[in-house]
Motif scaffolding. Structure first.
Motif, PDB file in Angstrom:
ATOM      1  N   ALA A 178       0.837  -1.204   0.000  1.00  0.00           N
ATOM      2  CA  ALA A 178       0.000   0.000   0.000  1.00  0.00           C
ATOM      3  C   ALA A 178       0.867   1.248   0.000  1.00  0.00           C
ATOM      4  O   ALA A 178       1.878   1.319   0.710  1.00  0.00           O
ATOM      5  CB  ALA A 178      -0.920  -0.009   1.216  1.00  0.00           C
ATOM      6  N   THR A 179       0.493   2.240  -0.788  1.00  0.00           N
ATOM      7  CA  THR A 179       1.237   3.502  -0.835  1.00  0.00           C
ATOM      8  C   THR A 179       0.303   4.684  -0.608  1.00  0.00           C
ATOM      9  O   THR A 179      -0.883   4.635  -0.958  1.00  0.00           O
ATOM     10  CB  THR A 179       1.959   3.682  -2.182  1.00  0.00           C
ATOM     11  OG1 THR A 179       1.005   3.556  -3.246  1.00  0.00           O
ATOM     12  CG2 THR A 179       3.052   2.651  -2.358  1.00  0.00           C
ATOM     13  N   TYR A 307      -3.327  22.198  12.974  1.00  0.00           N
ATOM     14  CA  TYR A 307      -2.834  22.097  11.594  1.00  0.00           C
ATOM     15  C   TYR A 307      -2.874  20.653  11.132  1.00  0.00           C
ATOM     16  O   TYR A 307      -2.580  19.726  11.900  1.00  0.00           O
ATOM     17  CB  TYR A 307      -1.387  22.603  11.572  1.00  0.00           C
ATOM     18  CG  TYR A 307      -0.679  22.539  10.244  1.00  0.00           C
ATOM     19  CD1 TYR A 307      -1.043  23.369   9.189  1.00  0.00           C
ATOM     20  CD2 TYR A 307       0.402  21.676  10.056  1.00  0.00           C
ATOM     21  CE1 TYR A 307      -0.360  23.344   7.974  1.00  0.00           C
ATOM     22  CE2 TYR A 307       1.093  21.645   8.850  1.00  0.00           C
ATOM     23  CZ  TYR A 307       0.712  22.474   7.817  1.00  0.00           C
ATOM     24  OH  TYR A 307       1.390  22.440   6.628  1.00  0.00           O
ATOM     25  N   ILE A 308      -3.269  20.431   9.869  1.00  0.00           N
ATOM     26  CA  ILE A 308      -3.205  19.087   9.316  1.00  0.00           C
ATOM     27  C   ILE A 308      -2.558  19.105   7.936  1.00  0.00           C
ATOM     28  O   ILE A 308      -2.676  20.081   7.197  1.00  0.00           O
ATOM     29  CB  ILE A 308      -4.593  18.406   9.220  1.00  0.00           C
ATOM     30  CG1 ILE A 308      -5.489  19.103   8.194  1.00  0.00           C
ATOM     31  CG2 ILE A 308      -5.288  18.318  10.560  1.00  0.00           C
ATOM     32  CD1 ILE A 308      -6.661  18.255   7.756  1.00  0.00           C
ATOM     33  N   GLU A 309      -1.874  18.030   7.637  1.00  0.00           N
ATOM     34  CA  GLU A 309      -1.287  17.797   6.318  1.00  0.00           C
ATOM     35  C   GLU A 309      -2.148  16.735   5.634  1.00  0.00           C
ATOM     36  O   GLU A 309      -2.306  15.641   6.155  1.00  0.00           O
ATOM     37  CB  GLU A 309       0.155  17.312   6.472  1.00  0.00           C
ATOM     38  CG  GLU A 309       1.021  18.288   7.248  1.00  0.00           C
ATOM     39  CD  GLU A 309       2.127  17.604   8.031  1.00  0.00           C
ATOM     40  OE1 GLU A 309       2.749  16.664   7.490  1.00  0.00           O
ATOM     41  OE2 GLU A 309       2.358  18.011   9.187  1.00  0.00           O
ATOM     42  N   MET A 310      -2.721  17.070   4.508  1.00  0.00           N
ATOM     43  CA  MET A 310      -3.677  16.167   3.857  1.00  0.00           C
ATOM     44  C   MET A 310      -2.946  15.120   3.016  1.00  0.00           C
ATOM     45  O   MET A 310      -2.163  15.451   2.125  1.00  0.00           O
ATOM     46  CB  MET A 310      -4.638  16.961   2.964  1.00  0.00           C
ATOM     47  CG  MET A 310      -5.503  17.949   3.718  1.00  0.00           C
ATOM     48  SD  MET A 310      -6.673  18.777   2.606  1.00  0.00           S
ATOM     49  CE  MET A 310      -7.378  19.998   3.711  1.00  0.00           C
ATOM     50  N   THR A 311      -3.223  13.861   3.313  1.00  0.00           N
ATOM     51  CA  THR A 311      -2.658  12.758   2.544  1.00  0.00           C
ATOM     52  C   THR A 311      -3.777  11.958   1.897  1.00  0.00           C
ATOM     53  O   THR A 311      -4.946  12.077   2.278  1.00  0.00           O
ATOM     54  CB  THR A 311      -1.815  11.833   3.425  1.00  0.00           C
ATOM     55  OG1 THR A 311      -2.657  11.290   4.471  1.00  0.00           O
ATOM     56  CG2 THR A 311      -0.659  12.579   4.076  1.00  0.00           C
ATOM     57  N   SER A 312      -3.408  11.141   0.944  1.00  0.00           N
ATOM     58  CA  SER A 312      -4.384  10.276   0.268  1.00  0.00           C
ATOM     59  C   SER A 312      -3.756   8.918   0.000  1.00  0.00           C
ATOM     60  O   SER A 312      -2.564   8.833  -0.336  1.00  0.00           O
ATOM     61  CB  SER A 312      -4.828  10.899  -1.060  1.00  0.00           C
ATOM     62  OG  SER A 312      -5.705  10.024  -1.765  1.00  0.00           O
ATOM     63  N   SER A 313      -4.543   7.884   0.180  1.00  0.00           N
ATOM     64  CA  SER A 313      -4.091   6.570  -0.267  1.00  0.00           C
ATOM     65  C   SER A 313      -4.121   6.532  -1.789  1.00  0.00           C
ATOM     66  O   SER A 313      -4.827   7.316  -2.423  1.00  0.00           O
ATOM     67  CB  SER A 313      -4.991   5.466   0.304  1.00  0.00           C
ATOM     68  OG  SER A 313      -6.334   5.670  -0.079  1.00  0.00           O
ATOM     69  N   ILE A 314      -3.335   5.648  -2.365  1.00  0.00           N
ATOM     70  CA  ILE A 314      -3.343   5.413  -3.806  1.00  0.00           C
ATOM     71  C   ILE A 314      -3.988   4.046  -4.024  1.00  0.00           C
ATOM     72  O   ILE A 314      -3.507   3.048  -3.493  1.00  0.00           O
ATOM     73  CB  ILE A 314      -1.920   5.444  -4.376  1.00  0.00           C
ATOM     74  CG1 ILE A 314      -1.294   6.829  -4.141  1.00  0.00           C
ATOM     75  CG2 ILE A 314      -1.934   5.116  -5.867  1.00  0.00           C
ATOM     76  CD1 ILE A 314       0.158   6.935  -4.554  1.00  0.00           C
ATOM     77  N   PRO A 315      -5.114   3.990  -4.720  1.00  0.00           N
ATOM     78  CA  PRO A 315      -5.810   2.708  -4.897  1.00  0.00           C
ATOM     79  C   PRO A 315      -4.876   1.603  -5.410  1.00  0.00           C
ATOM     80  O   PRO A 315      -4.022   1.840  -6.257  1.00  0.00           O
ATOM     81  CB  PRO A 315      -6.902   3.047  -5.914  1.00  0.00           C
ATOM     82  CG  PRO A 315      -7.190   4.501  -5.665  1.00  0.00           C
ATOM     83  CD  PRO A 315      -5.853   5.103  -5.351  1.00  0.00           C
ATOM     84  N   PHE A 316      -5.064   0.406  -4.857  1.00  0.00           N
ATOM     85  CA  PHE A 316      -4.242  -0.737  -5.244  1.00  0.00           C
ATOM     86  C   PHE A 316      -5.067  -2.007  -5.037  1.00  0.00           C
ATOM     87  O   PHE A 316      -6.165  -1.967  -4.480  1.00  0.00           O
ATOM     88  CB  PHE A 316      -2.954  -0.787  -4.408  1.00  0.00           C
ATOM     89  CG  PHE A 316      -3.180  -1.130  -2.953  1.00  0.00           C
ATOM     90  CD1 PHE A 316      -2.931  -2.403  -2.476  1.00  0.00           C
ATOM     91  CD2 PHE A 316      -3.660  -0.164  -2.056  1.00  0.00           C
ATOM     92  CE1 PHE A 316      -3.144  -2.722  -1.135  1.00  0.00           C
ATOM     93  CE2 PHE A 316      -3.881  -0.477  -0.724  1.00  0.00           C
ATOM     94  CZ  PHE A 316      -3.609  -1.764  -0.267  1.00  0.00           C
ATOM     95  N   ASP A 329      -9.613   4.592   7.370  1.00  0.00           N
ATOM     96  CA  ASP A 329      -8.399   5.262   6.920  1.00  0.00           C
ATOM     97  C   ASP A 329      -7.189   4.340   6.877  1.00  0.00           C
ATOM     98  O   ASP A 329      -6.196   4.656   6.216  1.00  0.00           O
ATOM     99  CB  ASP A 329      -8.084   6.450   7.830  1.00  0.00           C
ATOM    100  CG  ASP A 329      -8.930   7.670   7.523  1.00  0.00           C
ATOM    101  OD1 ASP A 329      -9.651   7.648   6.513  1.00  0.00           O
ATOM    102  OD2 ASP A 329      -8.875   8.650   8.292  1.00  0.00           O
ATOM    103  N   ALA A 330      -7.234   3.232   7.572  1.00  0.00           N
ATOM    104  CA  ALA A 330      -6.116   2.292   7.540  1.00  0.00           C
ATOM    105  C   ALA A 330      -5.895   1.733   6.139  1.00  0.00           C
ATOM    106  O   ALA A 330      -4.793   1.285   5.823  1.00  0.00           O
ATOM    107  CB  ALA A 330      -6.353   1.152   8.531  1.00  0.00           C
ATOM    108  N   ILE A 331      -6.918   1.780   5.301  1.00  0.00           N
ATOM    109  CA  ILE A 331      -6.801   1.230   3.952  1.00  0.00           C
ATOM    110  C   ILE A 331      -7.117   2.272   2.887  1.00  0.00           C
ATOM    111  O   ILE A 331      -6.461   2.330   1.855  1.00  0.00           O
ATOM    112  CB  ILE A 331      -7.704  -0.029   3.777  1.00  0.00           C
ATOM    113  CG1 ILE A 331      -7.668  -0.560   2.349  1.00  0.00           C
ATOM    114  CG2 ILE A 331      -9.140   0.258   4.175  1.00  0.00           C
ATOM    115  CD1 ILE A 331      -6.348  -1.155   1.954  1.00  0.00           C
TER     116      ILE A 331
END
Length: 403
Positions: A178-179, A307-316, A329-331
């Motif tokens: 997962a990335t 403050y938050i830094e927005m991240t996103s999973s990359i579908p896999f 959010d774990a996946i």
């Protein structure tokens, strides 16, 4: 069946409530020392996915408590210009890509205070929810799965669920392929007491699910109301529940977000800033706007900004596993541009609960049922990740997902 849940967030607790309600032995382990150790946010928007999951999982009295403490906003996402004049007003299901809820007749929307919702989801789980339990790794064999914790304790179960958020330790072992990506977007969150909000915001901002003010740079000021039908500290008593919720006041959640370039220093430096310094940064970011909008963060509650830094999973493609799975959010971490992250996590919890009931009832083997859950969960969840990224790119200048 014994189920080990790692993570006592919204999704993990909803799963625990559902399993307990259906007579399945469940234990929850949370790394934080208490439910109030970290500030995790204010207003949450719940759509039909989230509301139906909570209704299915909670005992009747607790669901009544949930309803008594939930805001019923008008079902719109509203866009204003920087003079706080109306630009567009979208039906929320159109904006959030939940038209399928309208088509099936289940569309509904609530705004909830995250801390209050979590308190309700913890009720009745006091004896099975263990705080200060930092998960380290798991081992599996033919008899089940063993969870190992940093303090040396071990717990054995038939299966393990990683509900431990975007930084999931479970996922790192369960799905090392997962990335995740930095979305390129950042945000400062705070809140405004309702009497102050009413002085500086149009009435639509106090009525609709969410209102966004945007400029040509794609810098956003967003607001969403929390107005309790019944004060949380009074609600449980009104329906005969012994435990009292923590006091809360009505407010409007406030977010200033945009490309990370606007926020100046690197993330490490911004994380060192105090709440007052972050509030001032939010004020400064909007300083070129007309006073109608630029004055909004200035009336926010002192000490409420973070403050938050927005991240996103990359579908896999998640490979199957016989007795370890993931939810929320774990996946499938997503940026908050559609307001659907908590809803999809809650939806995951009910799908997984139904999958496990099929095992308990002898209808399916655990590995088969988990594979079917993961197929549905990843298809739906990653689809929302994609939609969130598309909207974030359009509104915030978020980096698009890779092909």
């Amino acid at each position: 069946m014994t189920v080990i849940i790692i993570g006592a967030g919204i999704g993990g607790l909803c799963l625990a409530q559902n399993l307990k309600k259906n007579g399945i032995n469940v234990q929850v382990f949370e790394r934080d020392a208490s439910a109030n150790q970290r500030l995790q946010g204010y207003r949450l928007h719940l759509d039909a996915d989230g509301i139906l999951a909570i209704k299915e999982s909670l005992p009747e009295k607790l669901f009544q408590l949930f309803e008594l403490t939930s805001t019923n906003p008008l079902p719109y996402t509203t866009i204003l210009d920087t003079e706080l004049k109306l630009s567009k007003r979208f039906p929320i299901d159109s904006y959030s890509k939940t038209e399928h809820h309208v088509e099936t007749g289940i569309a509904k929307h609530l705004n909830v205070n995250r801390a209050t919702l979590r308190e309700i989801l913890l009720m009745g789980l006091e004896d099975i929810c263990h705080f200060g339990a930092k998960f380290d790794h798991y081992k599996t064999d033919e008899s089940g799965v063993t969870a190992f914790f940093e303090d040396g304790r071990t717990v054995k179960g038939d299966m393990l669920v990683g509900a431990d958020g975007a930084g999931s330790v479970v996922r790192k072992q369960r799905a090392p392929e997962a990335t995740f990506m930095d979305s390129g977007a950042r945000a400062i969150y705070g809140r405004i007491k309702i009497d102050e909000a009413q002085k500086v915001l149009p009435s639509l901002c106090i009525a609709d699910v969410f209102t966004a003010v945007s400029d040509v740079r794609k810098l956003i000021l967003g607001v969403g109301p929390i107005i309790f039908p019944v004060r949380p500290e009074l609600a449980s008593q009104s329906i005969g529940i012994d435990k009292t919720l923590n006091p809360q006041h009505d407010y409007v959640g406030c977010i200033v977000s945009g490309r990370k370039d606007f926020f100046g220093s690197n993330d490490a430096e911004i994380r060192k800033k105090t709440s007052d310094e972050l509030q001032q940064l939010a004020i400064d970011l909007l300083s070129s706007w007309p006073s109608e909008a630029s004055s909004v963060p200035a009336v926010g509650e002192k000490g409420s900004f973070f403050y938050i830094e927005m991240t996103s999973s990359i579908p896999f493609n998640l490979q199957p596993h016989p007795n370890v799975t993931l939810l929320g959010d774990a996946i499938h971490t997503m940026t908050p541009s559609l307001g659907r992250g908590a809803n999809v996590a809650l939806r995951d919890s009910t799908i997984l609960s139904k999958a496990l009931m099929k095992v308990v009832n002898g209808e399916k083997e655990l590995a088969t049922s988990l594979k079917e859950y993961e197929t549905e969960m990843t298809e739906y969840g990653f689809n929302v990740v994609r939609h969130s990224a598309e909207m974030g790119t359009k509104l915030l200048g978020q980096d698009p997902l890779p092909n």
